[in-house]
Scaffold this motif. Structure first.
Motif, PDB file in Angstrom:
ATOM      1  N   ALA A  79      82.088 -84.383  59.535  1.00 13.14           N
ATOM      2  CA  ALA A  79      82.833 -83.126  59.441  1.00 13.14           C
ATOM      3  C   ALA A  79      84.024 -83.134  60.392  1.00 13.14           C
ATOM      4  CB  ALA A  79      81.918 -81.942  59.732  1.00 13.14           C
ATOM      5  N   ALA A  80      83.803 -83.563  61.634  1.00 14.57           N
ATOM      6  CA  ALA A  80      84.899 -83.594  62.611  1.00 14.57           C
ATOM      7  C   ALA A  80      85.950 -84.629  62.212  1.00 14.57           C
ATOM      8  CB  ALA A  80      84.348 -83.883  64.006  1.00 14.57           C
ATOM      9  N   THR A  81      85.506 -85.778  61.749  1.00 16.60           N
ATOM     10  CA  THR A  81      86.424 -86.836  61.325  1.00 16.60           C
ATOM     11  C   THR A  81      87.282 -86.384  60.144  1.00 16.60           C
ATOM     12  OG1 THR A  81      84.926 -88.565  62.093  1.00 16.60           O
ATOM     13  CG2 THR A  81      86.565 -89.216  60.458  1.00 16.60           C
ATOM     14  N   GLU A  82      86.674 -85.619  59.240  1.00 16.44           N
ATOM     15  CA  GLU A  82      87.392 -85.126  58.060  1.00 16.44           C
ATOM     16  C   GLU A  82      88.325 -83.958  58.397  1.00 16.44           C
ATOM     17  OE1 GLU A  82      87.306 -86.382  54.841  1.00 16.44           O
ATOM     18  OE2 GLU A  82      86.203 -88.033  55.766  1.00 16.44           O
ATOM     19  N   GLY A  83      88.328 -83.528  59.648  1.00 16.56           N
ATOM     20  CA  GLY A  83      89.236 -82.455  60.067  1.00 16.56           C
ATOM     21  C   GLY A  83      88.710 -81.057  59.793  1.00 16.56           C
ATOM     22  N   LEU A  84      87.436 -80.941  59.508  1.00 16.65           N
ATOM     23  CA  LEU A  84      86.828 -79.630  59.261  1.00 16.65           C
ATOM     24  C   LEU A  84      86.623 -78.940  60.606  1.00 16.65           C
ATOM     25  CD1 LEU A  84      85.648 -77.990  56.855  1.00 16.65           C
ATOM     26  CD2 LEU A  84      83.433 -78.966  57.448  1.00 16.65           C
ATOM     27  N   ASP A  85      87.300 -77.809  60.806  1.00 21.66           N
ATOM     28  CA  ASP A  85      87.157 -77.130  62.093  1.00 21.66           C
ATOM     29  C   ASP A  85      85.758 -76.522  62.223  1.00 21.66           C
ATOM     30  OD1 ASP A  85      87.081 -74.355  61.137  1.00 21.66           O
ATOM     31  OD2 ASP A  85      89.231 -74.555  60.773  1.00 21.66           O
ATOM     32  N   ILE A  86      85.414 -76.153  63.439  1.00 19.37           N
ATOM     33  CA  ILE A  86      84.046 -75.703  63.698  1.00 19.37           C
ATOM     34  C   ILE A  86      83.691 -74.438  62.931  1.00 19.37           C
ATOM     35  CG2 ILE A  86      84.513 -74.371  65.787  1.00 19.37           C
ATOM     36  CD1 ILE A  86      81.765 -75.736  66.807  1.00 19.37           C
ATOM     37  N   ASP A  87      84.649 -73.532  62.756  1.00 15.46           N
ATOM     38  CA  ASP A  87      84.348 -72.302  62.017  1.00 15.46           C
ATOM     39  C   ASP A  87      83.944 -72.610  60.579  1.00 15.46           C
ATOM     40  OD1 ASP A  87      84.807 -70.633  64.208  1.00 15.46           O
ATOM     41  OD2 ASP A  87      86.953 -70.452  63.750  1.00 15.46           O
ATOM     42  N   ASN A  88      84.685 -73.487  59.932  1.00 14.44           N
ATOM     43  CA  ASN A  88      84.337 -73.882  58.559  1.00 14.44           C
ATOM     44  C   ASN A  88      83.036 -74.679  58.525  1.00 14.44           C
ATOM     45  OD1 ASN A  88      86.347 -72.720  56.856  1.00 14.44           O
ATOM     46  ND2 ASN A  88      87.829 -74.144  57.757  1.00 14.44           N
ATOM     47  N   PHE A  89      82.824 -75.513  59.524  1.00  9.24           N
ATOM     48  CA  PHE A  89      81.578 -76.256  59.617  1.00  9.24           C
ATOM     49  C   PHE A  89      80.395 -75.290  59.685  1.00  9.24           C
ATOM     50  CE2 PHE A  89      78.266 -78.257  62.290  1.00  9.24           C
ATOM     51  CZ  PHE A  89      77.953 -79.348  61.501  1.00  9.24           C
ATOM     52  N   LEU A  90      80.504 -74.287  60.545  1.00 10.98           N
ATOM     53  CA  LEU A  90      79.424 -73.313  60.707  1.00 10.98           C
ATOM     54  C   LEU A  90      79.246 -72.450  59.461  1.00 10.98           C
ATOM     55  CD1 LEU A  90      80.066 -72.209  64.404  1.00 10.98           C
ATOM     56  CD2 LEU A  90      78.252 -73.716  63.551  1.00 10.98           C
ATOM     57  N   ASP A  91      80.353 -72.080  58.824  1.00 12.32           N
ATOM     58  CA  ASP A  91      80.289 -71.206  57.646  1.00 12.32           C
ATOM     59  C   ASP A  91      79.855 -71.933  56.376  1.00 12.32           C
ATOM     60  OD1 ASP A  91      81.137 -69.060  59.167  1.00 12.32           O
ATOM     61  OD2 ASP A  91      83.227 -69.200  58.523  1.00 12.32           O
ATOM     62  N   LYS A  92      80.348 -73.167  56.194  1.00 10.97           N
ATOM     63  CA  LYS A  92      80.161 -73.838  54.909  1.00 10.97           C
ATOM     64  C   LYS A  92      79.140 -74.978  54.918  1.00 10.97           C
ATOM     65  CE  LYS A  92      84.824 -72.721  53.507  1.00 10.97           C
ATOM     66  NZ  LYS A  92      86.187 -73.183  53.394  1.00 10.97           N
ATOM     67  N   ILE A  93      78.959 -75.619  56.052  1.00 12.64           N
ATOM     68  CA  ILE A  93      78.120 -76.821  56.109  1.00 12.64           C
ATOM     69  C   ILE A  93      76.770 -76.537  56.775  1.00 12.64           C
ATOM     70  CG2 ILE A  93      77.973 -79.209  56.914  1.00 12.64           C
ATOM     71  CD1 ILE A  93      80.164 -78.695  54.752  1.00 12.64           C
ATOM     72  N   ALA A  94      76.814 -75.851  57.886  1.00 17.70           N
ATOM     73  CA  ALA A  94      75.592 -75.583  58.645  1.00 17.70           C
ATOM     74  C   ALA A  94      74.782 -74.463  58.005  1.00 17.70           C
ATOM     75  CB  ALA A  94      75.950 -75.193  60.076  1.00 17.70           C
ATOM     76  N   ASP A  95      73.471 -74.575  58.085  1.00 17.68           N
ATOM     77  CA  ASP A  95      72.571 -73.492  57.694  1.00 17.68           C
ATOM     78  C   ASP A  95      71.969 -72.962  58.997  1.00 17.68           C
ATOM     79  OD1 ASP A  95      70.503 -71.829  56.865  1.00 17.68           O
ATOM     80  OD2 ASP A  95      69.902 -73.127  55.202  1.00 17.68           O
ATOM     81  N   ILE A  96      72.661 -71.994  59.561  1.00 18.29           N
ATOM     82  CA  ILE A  96      72.299 -71.469  60.878  1.00 18.29           C
ATOM     83  C   ILE A  96      70.929 -70.784  60.853  1.00 18.29           C
ATOM     84  CG2 ILE A  96      72.984 -69.912  62.751  1.00 18.29           C
ATOM     85  CD1 ILE A  96      74.773 -72.412  62.447  1.00 18.29           C
ATOM     86  N   GLU A  97      70.663 -70.014  59.818  1.00 18.37           N
ATOM     87  CA  GLU A  97      69.369 -69.318  59.736  1.00 18.37           C
ATOM     88  C   GLU A  97      68.200 -70.299  59.756  1.00 18.37           C
ATOM     89  OE1 GLU A  97      68.605 -66.299  56.779  1.00 18.37           O
ATOM     90  OE2 GLU A  97      70.656 -65.547  56.984  1.00 18.37           O
ATOM     91  N   SER A  98      68.288 -71.330  58.934  1.00 15.93           N
ATOM     92  CA  SER A  98      67.205 -72.319  58.887  1.00 15.93           C
ATOM     93  C   SER A  98      67.083 -73.068  60.206  1.00 15.93           C
ATOM     94  CB  SER A  98      67.438 -73.317  57.754  1.00 15.93           C
ATOM     95  OG  SER A  98      67.350 -72.667  56.509  1.00 15.93           O
ATOM     96  N   THR A  99      68.218 -73.372  60.812  1.00 17.30           N
ATOM     97  CA  THR A  99      68.203 -74.039  62.122  1.00 17.30           C
ATOM     98  C   THR A  99      67.519 -73.160  63.155  1.00 17.30           C
ATOM     99  OG1 THR A  99      70.189 -75.359  61.648  1.00 17.30           O
ATOM    100  CG2 THR A  99      69.674 -74.952  63.971  1.00 17.30           C
ATOM    101  N   GLN A 100      67.843 -71.872  63.150  1.00 22.39           N
ATOM    102  CA  GLN A 100      67.224 -70.958  64.121  1.00 22.39           C
ATOM    103  C   GLN A 100      65.722 -70.837  63.892  1.00 22.39           C
ATOM    104  OE1 GLN A 100      69.755 -67.503  63.607  1.00 22.39           O
ATOM    105  NE2 GLN A 100      70.975 -68.057  65.394  1.00 22.39           N
ATOM    106  N   ARG A 101      65.324 -70.825  62.628  1.00 24.78           N
ATOM    107  CA  ARG A 101      63.883 -70.766  62.327  1.00 24.78           C
ATOM    108  C   ARG A 101      63.155 -71.988  62.887  1.00 24.78           C
ATOM    109  NH1 ARG A 101      65.381 -68.447  57.454  1.00 24.78           N
ATOM    110  NH2 ARG A 101      65.269 -70.404  56.316  1.00 24.78           N
ATOM    111  N   LEU A 102      63.800 -73.146  62.801  1.00 21.99           N
ATOM    112  CA  LEU A 102      63.182 -74.379  63.317  1.00 21.99           C
ATOM    113  C   LEU A 102      63.197 -74.426  64.842  1.00 21.99           C
ATOM    114  CD1 LEU A 102      64.475 -77.160  60.908  1.00 21.99           C
ATOM    115  CD2 LEU A 102      62.149 -76.293  61.139  1.00 21.99           C
ATOM    116  N   GLY A 103      64.165 -73.748  65.448  1.00 18.08           N
ATOM    117  CA  GLY A 103      64.241 -73.702  66.907  1.00 18.08           C
ATOM    118  C   GLY A 103      64.792 -74.955  67.555  1.00 18.08           C
ATOM    119  N   SER A 116      70.544 -78.411  62.787  1.00 15.64           N
ATOM    120  CA  SER A 116      69.690 -79.409  62.143  1.00 15.64           C
ATOM    121  C   SER A 116      69.513 -79.184  60.655  1.00 15.64           C
ATOM    122  CB  SER A 116      68.318 -79.408  62.819  1.00 15.64           C
ATOM    123  OG  SER A 116      67.728 -78.120  62.734  1.00 15.64           O
ATOM    124  N   GLU A 117      69.933 -78.040  60.177  1.00 18.23           N
ATOM    125  CA  GLU A 117      69.783 -77.721  58.755  1.00 18.23           C
ATOM    126  C   GLU A 117      71.167 -77.454  58.172  1.00 18.23           C
ATOM    127  OE1 GLU A 117      66.690 -77.773  57.087  1.00 18.23           O
ATOM    128  OE2 GLU A 117      66.208 -78.744  58.993  1.00 18.23           O
TER     129      GLU A 117
END
Length: 162
Positions: free
Chosen positions: A120-144, A149-150
């Motif tokens: 993601a970083a190499t492709e130039g995807l900024d962190i906001d887009n990474f968090l919004d489009k790539i990361a699954d924050i809810e699932s990551t938080q559930r896993l702790g 990680s999700e």
């Protein structure tokens, strides 16, 4: 002895022993009692210790074990350092750090997640887009997990295009 003096004594002992895990245990107290400048120093010391452990690990040609407390704390500190670079837009630096992290741990899930961060970083995807489009924050938080990680279905498209 005041709470601040007691905290500083514990922090100093942990630093002298190279005990990153103990420093993380003291983190909430550090936020409560330390001034901003001292808090920055607190995190700088964690990073310094983590970089020393990284060097030692690379020199000994071993991988870190997530089940070993100091390795776990070291990986967490280095991940936070990489995310900090990603957050401020230093995509090349973040990508390089994620690449190192991807090969540093024996944990396959962690390594795969770091590889996705790196792409993601190499492709130039900024962190906001990474968090919004790539990361699954809810699932990551559930896993702790301490790291993202999700991931969403969009992550597979990113992998396919890499």
């Amino acid at each position: 002895m005041s709470k601040i003096e007691e905290l500083k004594e514990k922090v100093l002992k942990a630093q002298q022993e190279g005990d990153i895990a103990s420093l993380y245990v003291l983190e909430s107290d550090a936020h409560e009692f330390l001034e901003d400048e001292d808090l920055e120093g607190f995190y700088a010391n964690i990073l310094d210790l983590a970089l020393e452990k990284l060097t030692s690990t690379l020199e000994s040609h071993r991988q870190m074990d997530m089940n070993e407390v100091q390795d776990f704390a070291t990986l967490r500190a280095l991940y936070e350092y990489a995310i900090e670079h990603y957050h401020v837009g230093k995509l090349q630096d973040a990508s390089a750090l994620f690449e190192v992290l991807s090969g540093l741990s024996q944990d396959e899930k962690f390594s795969k997640a770091m590889k996705l961060h790196q792409i993601a970083a190499t492709e130039g995807l900024d962190i906001d887009n990474f968090l919004d489009k790539i990361a699954d924050i809810e699932s990551t938080q559930r896993l702790g997990t301490f790291y993202i990680s999700e991931f969403s279905k969009e992550a597979q498209k990113l992998l396919d295009n890499a």
